[in-house]
Design a protein around this motif. Sequence first.
Motif, mmCIF file in Angstrom:
data_model
loop_
_atom_site.group_PDB
_atom_site.id
_atom_site.type_symbol
_atom_site.label_atom_id
_atom_site.label_comp_id
_atom_site.label_asym_id
_atom_site.label_seq_id
_atom_site.Cartn_x
_atom_site.Cartn_y
_atom_site.Cartn_z
ATOM 1 N N VAL A 13 4.439 -3.672 8.913
ATOM 2 C CA VAL A 13 4.449 -3.037 7.901
ATOM 3 C C VAL A 13 4.908 -4.335 7.022
ATOM 4 N N GLY B 100 0.292 -2.100 7.710
ATOM 5 C CA GLY B 100 0.498 -1.333 6.471
ATOM 6 C C GLY B 100 1.479 -2.083 5.285
ATOM 7 N N LEU C 188 7.572 3.211 4.565
ATOM 8 C CA LEU C 188 7.067 2.082 5.317
ATOM 9 C C LEU C 188 7.484 2.284 6.673
ATOM 10 N N VAL D 294 -4.017 -2.008 5.447
ATOM 11 C CA VAL D 294 -4.110 -0.879 4.448
ATOM 12 C C VAL D 294 -3.098 -1.096 3.173
ATOM 13 N N ALA E 192 0.758 2.757 11.934
ATOM 14 C CA ALA E 192 0.743 1.332 11.505
ATOM 15 C C ALA E 192 1.522 0.438 12.754
ATOM 16 N N VAL F 17 -4.147 5.032 7.223
ATOM 17 C CA VAL F 17 -3.479 4.186 8.373
ATOM 18 C C VAL F 17 -3.898 4.994 9.665
ATOM 19 N N ALA G 41 -0.153 1.908 1.902
ATOM 20 C CA ALA G 41 -0.174 2.561 3.204
ATOM 21 C C ALA G 41 0.735 3.947 3.472
ATOM 22 N N THR G 42 1.464 4.117 2.345
ATOM 23 C CA THR G 42 2.369 5.195 2.122
ATOM 24 C C THR G 42 1.854 6.290 1.058
ATOM 25 N N VAL H 13 -3.098 -2.530 13.276
ATOM 26 C CA VAL H 13 -2.836 -2.094 11.689
ATOM 27 C C VAL H 13 -1.789 -2.605 10.960
ATOM 28 N N GLY I 292 -3.082 7.186 1.615
ATOM 29 C CA GLY I 292 -2.991 5.955 2.275
ATOM 30 C C GLY I 292 -2.379 6.312 3.792
ATOM 31 N N VAL I 293 -1.370 7.080 3.981
ATOM 32 C CA VAL I 293 -0.800 7.764 5.244
ATOM 33 C C VAL I 293 -1.862 7.969 6.267
ATOM 34 N N ALA J 86 5.666 4.900 8.435
ATOM 35 C CA ALA J 86 4.244 4.474 8.816
ATOM 36 C C ALA J 86 4.088 3.938 10.216
#
Length: 370
Positions: free
Chosen positions: A231, A212, A220, A187, A228, A199, A190-191, A210, A195-196, A223
């Motif tokens: 990251v 991120g 991060l 993703v 995630a 994920v 991812a943040t 996964v 995005g969050v 996540a």
Amino acid sequence: MAAVPDKIQTWQMVQPWSKDRETGKVTEGRIEKTDIPVPELKAGEVLVEVAGCGVCHTDLGFFFDGVPTVSKPPLTLGHEISGVVVAGDEKWIGKEVIIPAVMPCRQCYLCKIGRGNRCLFQKMPGNSIGIYGGNSSHIPVPSVDLCEVKDRGKFPLSHLAVIADAMTTPYQAAKRADLQPGDNVIVIGATGGVGVHMVQTVKALGAANVIGIARNPEKLKRALNYGADFVISSVDKTPRDVRNEFRGLCKENGIEAGYGWKIFEVTGTKPGQDIALELLSFIGKLIVVGFGLAKNEYSISRLMAFDAEIIGTWGCLPEYYPIVLGMVLSGKLELEAFVETKPMSQINQIYDQVHKAGSPAKRIVLTPDF
Ligand SMILES: [Zn+2]
Ligand SMILES: [Zn+2]
């Protein structure tokens, strides 16, 4: 039970920010408090008393960045809405609901073949339902697509507004990607506000690994607690650097790096998209979730060589809303860590802040305080 009001109170976008192409003269945008008549409800329509309305980047695009709304201003923005039905269709009165951000027509070809999330006649609050939007005390909407909220337990109804876009868009994107248990996923972005949830949605649906990718170090780290497994920070790195780091990370952890990754690009930015294109590999899929105006350079013949795909995804079918709501209420998806409420009267400051600073750590939901 909540009463039917005499007027709808609202924070109306009187005019968006604009810049004259020739003279360069900037006209300041204006969002002002006003009231508007309660419209006569047609058959199949209800009036919803707004509990909360999420602040989405799409709203900021309309107000600050020259993205045109379908209904011309003045209109009220806001399309992430939860609330209580107070008038109209008898069987809905008193029910707590989430209003889907996009509501398909259910008549056209795209609707009939199951692609109603991209129906060309779809209605979106704060864009194409006349002048009505979620930054209001009330909003009239069709009842057919409403997602009823039952037994919401500890969750404030206002918080559930986030489901109406930020949490359902990722679900639709996962469906579009044909995400299967055991899939490996990246993703990018991812943040961010969507995005969050991207994920944690893919993880909840059974993704194996996964990864991120984003820029903010604290977010991060967060996540890693919400879906995630790994990251990667993209700060000061070229797409090639990120790809090398990705490969190194896979090698260290005994994960196949060379094929089969499903990549969700949520940022809509050129740097994010460039990373996505660099990472796309054999039998991979790149799912474009974020929107921006950037153009990328890419040799599309690589898709042939990789037997890979690039696909877009838009909105979410109303049919999926109860599923996502169920995942939230059962704890499969975390909501509370990613949401906070603010009084709707602060809309001008909040739009400004979010536009300048980018995604806040928590999605802001405006609660009516007229
Ligand atoms: Zn949105
Ligand atoms: Zn349609």
